[in-house]
Each structure stands twice: as C-alpha cells, then as structure tokens.
Write a protein that holds these residues in place. Structure first.
Motif, mmCIF file in Angstrom:
data_model
loop_
_atom_site.group_PDB
_atom_site.id
_atom_site.type_symbol
_atom_site.label_atom_id
_atom_site.label_comp_id
_atom_site.label_asym_id
_atom_site.label_seq_id
_atom_site.Cartn_x
_atom_site.Cartn_y
_atom_site.Cartn_z
ATOM 1 N N UNK A 1 20.749 -15.531 13.911
ATOM 2 C CA UNK A 1 20.882 -14.341 13.059
ATOM 3 C C UNK A 1 21.098 -14.739 11.597
ATOM 4 N N UNK A 2 20.097 -14.486 10.755
ATOM 5 C CA UNK A 2 20.183 -14.865 9.337
ATOM 6 C C UNK A 2 20.570 -13.684 8.448
ATOM 7 N N UNK A 3 20.987 -12.550 9.046
ATOM 8 C CA UNK A 3 21.192 -11.366 8.204
ATOM 9 C C UNK A 3 22.522 -10.635 8.405
ATOM 10 N N UNK A 4 23.155 -10.777 9.596
ATOM 11 C CA UNK A 4 24.431 -10.078 9.798
ATOM 12 C C UNK A 4 25.579 -10.923 9.259
ATOM 13 N N UNK A 5 26.669 -10.259 8.895
ATOM 14 C CA UNK A 5 27.864 -11.008 8.520
ATOM 15 C C UNK A 5 28.290 -11.899 9.674
ATOM 16 N N UNK A 6 28.482 -13.190 9.385
ATOM 17 C CA UNK A 6 28.905 -14.155 10.395
ATOM 18 C C UNK A 6 30.420 -14.359 10.241
ATOM 19 N N UNK B 1 0.836 -1.210 0.000
ATOM 20 C CA UNK B 1 0.000 0.000 0.000
ATOM 21 C C UNK B 1 0.867 1.255 0.000
ATOM 22 N N UNK B 2 1.909 1.275 0.841
ATOM 23 C CA UNK B 2 2.792 2.455 0.899
ATOM 24 C C UNK B 2 3.921 2.372 -0.127
ATOM 25 N N UNK B 3 4.107 1.197 -0.765
ATOM 26 C CA UNK B 3 5.152 0.988 -1.769
ATOM 27 C C UNK B 3 6.554 1.089 -1.164
ATOM 28 N N UNK B 4 6.729 0.635 0.080
ATOM 29 C CA UNK B 4 8.029 0.711 0.751
ATOM 30 C C UNK B 4 8.477 -0.659 1.252
ATOM 31 N N UNK B 5 9.788 -0.913 1.123
ATOM 32 C CA UNK B 5 10.397 -2.192 1.520
ATOM 33 C C UNK B 5 11.619 -1.912 2.383
ATOM 34 N N UNK B 6 11.739 -2.629 3.493
ATOM 35 C CA UNK B 6 12.950 -2.560 4.318
ATOM 36 C C UNK B 6 13.974 -3.552 3.788
ATOM 37 N N UNK B 7 15.234 -3.114 3.621
ATOM 38 C CA UNK B 7 16.275 -4.038 3.146
ATOM 39 C C UNK B 7 16.813 -4.902 4.287
ATOM 40 N N UNK B 8 16.242 -4.769 5.471
ATOM 41 C CA UNK B 8 16.643 -5.607 6.603
ATOM 42 C C UNK B 8 15.435 -6.017 7.415
ATOM 43 N N UNK B 9 15.399 -5.579 8.679
ATOM 44 C CA UNK B 9 14.338 -6.010 9.586
ATOM 45 C C UNK B 9 13.055 -5.211 9.465
ATOM 46 N N UNK B 10 12.081 -5.665 10.231
ATOM 47 C CA UNK B 10 10.774 -5.016 10.229
ATOM 48 C C UNK B 10 10.881 -3.620 10.840
ATOM 49 N N UNK B 11 10.153 -2.661 10.283
ATOM 50 C CA UNK B 11 10.191 -1.288 10.778
ATOM 51 C C UNK B 11 8.840 -0.589 10.550
ATOM 52 N N UNK B 12 8.542 0.325 11.461
ATOM 53 C CA UNK B 12 7.338 1.139 11.304
ATOM 54 C C UNK B 12 7.426 2.067 10.096
ATOM 55 N N UNK B 13 8.671 2.267 9.609
ATOM 56 C CA UNK B 13 8.860 3.219 8.499
ATOM 57 C C UNK B 13 8.216 2.766 7.196
ATOM 58 N N UNK B 14 7.821 1.483 7.114
ATOM 59 C CA UNK B 14 7.115 1.054 5.905
ATOM 60 C C UNK B 14 5.612 1.299 6.014
ATOM 61 N N UNK B 15 5.144 1.804 7.156
ATOM 62 C CA UNK B 15 3.730 2.188 7.276
ATOM 63 C C UNK B 15 2.868 1.114 7.925
ATOM 64 N N UNK B 16 1.568 1.392 7.991
ATOM 65 C CA UNK B 16 0.644 0.473 8.675
ATOM 66 C C UNK B 16 0.602 -0.902 8.010
ATOM 67 N N UNK B 17 0.537 -1.951 8.828
ATOM 68 C CA UNK B 17 0.556 -3.317 8.293
ATOM 69 C C UNK B 17 -0.790 -3.739 7.718
ATOM 70 N N UNK B 18 -0.758 -4.551 6.675
ATOM 71 C CA UNK B 18 -1.978 -5.216 6.198
ATOM 72 C C UNK B 18 -2.348 -6.338 7.162
ATOM 73 N N UNK C 1 10.372 -7.051 5.872
ATOM 74 C CA UNK C 1 11.672 -6.738 5.290
ATOM 75 C C UNK C 1 12.423 -7.965 4.804
ATOM 76 N N UNK C 2 13.605 -7.711 4.196
ATOM 77 C CA UNK C 2 14.365 -8.799 3.558
ATOM 78 C C UNK C 2 14.886 -9.835 4.543
ATOM 79 N N UNK C 3 14.964 -9.495 5.836
ATOM 80 C CA UNK C 3 15.399 -10.495 6.819
ATOM 81 C C UNK C 3 14.409 -11.645 6.968
ATOM 82 N N UNK C 4 13.186 -11.454 6.555
ATOM 83 C CA UNK C 4 12.155 -12.481 6.743
ATOM 84 C C UNK C 4 12.608 -13.807 6.162
ATOM 85 N N UNK C 5 12.529 -14.856 6.986
ATOM 86 C CA UNK C 5 13.008 -16.154 6.534
ATOM 87 C C UNK C 5 11.982 -16.882 5.667
ATOM 88 N N UNK C 6 12.483 -17.554 4.638
ATOM 89 C CA UNK C 6 11.747 -18.553 3.859
ATOM 90 C C UNK C 6 10.857 -18.018 2.742
#
Ligand code: HEM
Ligand code: MG
Length: 329
Positions: free
Chosen positions: A136-141, A89-106, A114-119
């Motif tokens: 942790x599936x997103x930070x450099x290990x 709806x807001x046309x916004x994507x987080x390149x990492x974790x979930x954030x309020x900056x993408x707007x209200x959830x459906x 965001x891209x951290x979402x697994x599977x």
C-alpha cells in the motif's frame, strides 16, 4: 478544450479556511482519498469535490484558496500530475486510485489511474506512506507515522520543524536503500520528496503562527483524518517548496536507485537534480509523458498539446527550452 488555469488569488493573505462553508465530513462509500494529505484534506472540507475526482482547475483553485500554495507551484504540480495520472479528454483526475468516474480510458500504455499510480508522480521514501514494493503506497502507515512522531519528539521537542524534516527525509531514504530492492530516487521523485518534506512546515502550520513547527495533534489531523484543526488559518503568504533545498543540503544525495537489490544505491547521471532543473522538465515531457502517450490522435493529441503548454507556462521564466513533442495547435 481544457480551460485555461485559474489566476492567482485576489486576496493572498492569511484567513480562516475551516469556515462554515467548508465543514469536514467523514467519507461516504466510494469517496476517494490518496497519498497526498493536502489534497485529501481539501476534499474532506469541500474545497475539492468530496468524492476525490477533480479537474486541474478545481485543484489549482483549492490549493490556493485552502492552503495559499503559490500560483506557479500549484500549476506546475497540478499539470504534472494530470498529464500522467488524469484523463486528458474528460479533464478529470482521481486524487487516489483508479475509478470509472474519470471516464473512458485512452489506449494503453496510458493508465489514467489516479495519484496512487507508482513511479510517474507518487514515489518511494514517503514520510507516512510505505514504498510501493511493500504493497500500500497511499494509506497512512501507522508504523511510519509513529516514526514521524518519534523523530518530532527527538529532534523537534514534539514538533515537526526544519530539523525534523531534514533528519526524517534522510532516514526514509536510508530505510528504502536498505529494505526496498526496487528503491527509485530519480527525478521526478528526487524533487517531490524534498518538496513534500517542506510542505508540512509551510502549509500545515497556522498562518498566524510565525514559528514553523507542526504539533503532533495537528499532524495527526492532516495526515490521518484529512482534517483542518479547529479555527485553522491558511499560510500568511503564497508559498511553494520553500525549504526543499535546505532539507536536501542537510544530507545531500545524488539522484539514483538500487540497481541490483537492497543496498545497491547507484547515482543515475541521466536523472535531473537540483543542479539541472530543466532536465526535470525535459525528462518528464519526453520520457514520462512520452512513454504513456507514444502515438496520440484526435482530441487526445490536441489536449496533450494544451496541457503541456499549461505545464510549461509556470516555469517559462526558468530558461528551459519549451518542447512540442506532439506539435503545436
Ligand atoms: C504527497 C500530489 C498539493 C502535501 C503527495 C503525493 C502526491 C501529491 C501524488 C504522493 C507522493 C509520495 O509521497 O510518494 C499533489 C498534487 C498537488 C499537491 C497534484 C497539487 C498542487 C499539496 C499541498 C500540500 C501537499 C497543497 C499541503 C498542503 C503533501 C505532503 C505529501 C504529499 C505533506 C507527503 C506525504 C508523505 O510523505 O507521507 N502529493 N499534492 N500536497 N503532499 Fe501533495
Ligand atoms: Mg510514496
């Protein structure tokens, strides 16, 4: 409505991309980075919003401008990610974790996390990030990055090249089979794993260098610091997952998963693989997107229809039947 995606580059040769207009900056509080070293780097140089929240159009422009990713690959990958991890709806994507900056959830089960979402896009046996099962599936290990460098020393004379890509991809799959009881190597992860092993060869090597070999100093900049090497030039021509099939062919494996704990890897004939690309599209639309959005209404439904069209357009010449699970406008 979500805008039409930007077109291909007008000038699509190599050029300086670590330029004065794109200085690297360290993270500020609340800036988001995630599992993709390519997008992380683009954000840290201002090709993407530095806070790590972007629209699909901004991502398509940035990966073309900053790395010379080809237009079709850029669109296909970006809309795939946006459909499962972004706010339609807001046309916004987080390149990492979930954030309020993408707007209200459906409504659930959509997660817009965001891209951290697994599977849904992120998946197992990444080269430098751990499997979700281990936390942790997103930070450099650091342990995995040490292995990345060890393999580059053993098989590439100190550089990540095609041979290293083949050996390390195989190694990471074997490790996940042997240690991760939830290991899942079915589509879309089956495709993204081989594609992402190809990307450092195509995008992290300076466009003036004819040899597809990435030094460990430069690998460290991209994978750890989200930073271009000084004086970095982007790829010489638009490119996508050029070496994915070559990497696959070194150690062919069926799409599948551990079905009953570690070391129970079993092929899954319902998954797409390189012999059936259209099934990737079909399963992604019906199962992955369909699972998140079983019953959308209003603007959400409208924007699903529009984004699904943008997702299909770059593969329209592959001969796959276009699907309209939410109807047409
Ligand atoms: C990994 C998204 C473009 C390089 C990933 C992952 C995601 C992602 C979700 C995590 C998958 C996983 O390893 O589990 C995207 C999206 C793109 C994009 C939406 C939009 C076009 C790029 C570009 C580059 C790149 C342009 C290179 C310049 C990589 C690499 C990995 C990766 C090397 C693998 C990291 C590893 O295995 O440790 N990407 N990516 N990506 N991406 Fe991207
Ligand atoms: Mg991963």
């Amino acid at each position: 409505d979500p805008p039409s995606p930007p077109g291909p580059l007008k000038f699509n040769g190599t050029k300086l991309v670590y330029d004065r207009a794109h200085p690297w900056k360290s993270l500020e509080r609340d800036d988001i980075r995630g599992p993709c070293p390519g997008l992380n780097t683009l954000a840290s140089h201002g090709y993407l919003p530095r806070n790590g929240v972007a629209s699909p159009s901004q991502i398509i422009t940035a990966v073309q401008e900053g790395f010379n990713m080809d237009h079709s690959t850029a669109r296909f990958v970006t809309y795939a990610a946006h459909l499962v991890d972004g706010n339609l709806v807001t046309d916004l994507l987080s390149i990492g974790g979930k954030t309020k900056k993408t707007g209200p959830d459906p409504p659930a089960p959509a997660s817009v996390a965001g891209l951290n979402t697994h599977a849904v896009f992120e998946g197992d046996s990444s080269m430098t990030r751990a499997d979700f099962f281990f936390g942790d599936n997103h930070s450099l290990n650091e342990t995995l990055f040490k292995q990345f460098k060890d393999f580059s020393n053993r098989f590439g004379g100190g550089f990540y090249n095609l041979t290293v890509a083949q050996e390390l991809r195989h190694q990471r799959i074997q490790e996940s089979i042997a240690t991760n009881p939830t290991f899942d190597f079915t589509s879309p992860r089956f495709f993204t794993a081989f594609a992402e092993s190809s990307f450092p060869l195509e995008f992290f090597v300076d466009g003036r260098n004819p040899v597809r070999a990435l030094s460990m100093d430069n690998a460290t900049l991209f994978f750890r610091d989200s930073k271009f090497p000084v004086d970095f030039f982007r790829a010489a021509a638009p490119t996508g997952a050029a070496f994915a099939q070559d990497i696959f062919k070194a150690y062919p494996i069926a799409a599948g998963k551990n079905v009953n704990g570690i070391n129970t890897f079993t092929p899954d004939p319902t998954s797409a693989d390189f012999s059936n690309f259209c099934l990737l599209y079909t399963n992604f639309v019906t199962k992955t997107v369909g699972g998140l959005y079983p019953n959308p209404t209003g603007v959400l439904k409208r924007n699903l229809i529009i984004n699904l069209r943008y997702f299909y357009a770059p593969i329209s010449d592959a001969g796959c039947t276009e699907l309209f699970p939410y109807g047409q406008l």
